[in-house]
Write an enzyme that holds these catalytic residues in place. Sequence first.
Site, mmCIF file in Angstrom:
data_model
loop_
_atom_site.group_PDB
_atom_site.id
_atom_site.type_symbol
_atom_site.label_atom_id
_atom_site.label_comp_id
_atom_site.label_asym_id
_atom_site.label_seq_id
_atom_site.Cartn_x
_atom_site.Cartn_y
_atom_site.Cartn_z
ATOM 1 N N ARG A 153 -6.656 0.071 13.272
ATOM 2 C CA ARG A 153 -5.294 0.389 12.842
ATOM 3 C C ARG A 153 -5.369 1.537 11.849
ATOM 4 N NH1 ARG A 153 -4.419 -1.030 7.649
ATOM 5 N NH2 ARG A 153 -5.370 -2.905 6.751
ATOM 6 N N ASN A 197 -4.577 3.460 8.249
ATOM 7 C CA ASN A 197 -4.727 2.888 6.905
ATOM 8 C C ASN A 197 -4.741 3.951 5.821
ATOM 9 O OD1 ASN A 197 -5.263 0.554 5.190
ATOM 10 N ND2 ASN A 197 -7.263 1.492 4.802
ATOM 11 N N ASN A 213 -10.265 5.034 3.138
ATOM 12 C CA ASN A 213 -9.145 5.009 2.198
ATOM 13 C C ASN A 213 -8.963 6.370 1.562
ATOM 14 O OD1 ASN A 213 -7.220 2.844 1.501
ATOM 15 N ND2 ASN A 213 -9.035 1.539 1.540
ATOM 16 N N GLU A 250 0.844 -1.196 0.000
ATOM 17 C CA GLU A 250 0.000 0.000 0.000
ATOM 18 C C GLU A 250 0.876 1.243 0.000
ATOM 19 O OE1 GLU A 250 -2.562 1.784 -0.063
ATOM 20 O OE2 GLU A 250 -4.392 0.675 0.405
ATOM 21 N N ASP A 271 -10.147 1.749 -3.414
ATOM 22 C CA ASP A 271 -9.056 1.663 -2.442
ATOM 23 C C ASP A 271 -8.274 2.973 -2.489
ATOM 24 O OD1 ASP A 271 -6.856 0.685 -0.796
ATOM 25 O OD2 ASP A 271 -7.526 -1.328 -1.287
#
Length: 294
Positions: free
Chosen positions: A106, A108, A153, A23, A202
Amino acid sequence: MTNPSVFPGKHRIAVACGAALAEGPVWDPRSGTLVFVDIRGHGVWRWQPGKDPACIDVGEPVGFAVLTQEPDKLLVGLKSGLARLDLGTGRTEPLLQPEPGKAGNRLNDAAVGPDGSLYFGSMDDAEVEPKGALYHLSERGLSSFGEPAIITNGPAIDPERRLLYSADTTAGRVFRHALAPDGTPGGRELFVQFEEGWGHPDGMTVDAEGHVWIAHFGDSRVTRFSPEGAPELIVPVPTAQVTKPAFGGPDLKTLFVTTAAKGRDPNIDPMAGHVFAFDLEISGIPAEPCRVLG
């Protein structure tokens, strides 16, 4: 709605890392280095074209790494919070825990604004409850914006038009926020609703013309959307789980795309987890170094 064109060029493998969940690619123009993370592999990767890639194991899930004003340090989003990573020693220095009461969350994905402030998101690590949030960290402190989501995202920033884009991945929606002069995000409006068969939105990036490039997790592509939200160009990616695009290279005309190998059968999807490169005629926007906490 007109049908988007398909990118006529070919891909090449930039980094054959087979990452579980690559990522957050970021191009550092100071050293000509691509930085990205493997969230589930706990790795911060660096790669210079023509050289072997290097990986630092940070010992826990790492959602993003962004540049700082010091070329030998990165600001990273760990499961335990924001930290400074020293690239020379591989050590992390804890800086801030934005969600001390959300042990199942978490961090991201993130982006740095033109003023050096940090925009980032969190998610439910079990991908079940809408506990994720979007945050803005500036010299004025930490604030949240948007609405709760299972998986946030983006964000991605258009500095020319003072816009920020973010995704509610599970709901298949991409939003646009106007940025105030001080960088504070305003209320959200729908930018793109992913259609059936598109996978899930995403990571994303914005090019120099203000178009938004969004990764389709589960649908083997990146799509370039106009500033009005119309799909204009499809870039096919030779693996299913596409996570995020970013522009890099000396002229910012190389589109680097990260992917994920988690849950994939290597006999069916042998390219899963690699980082790919596409040579374009369109340039991106240089990444800004973070100037808070960095």
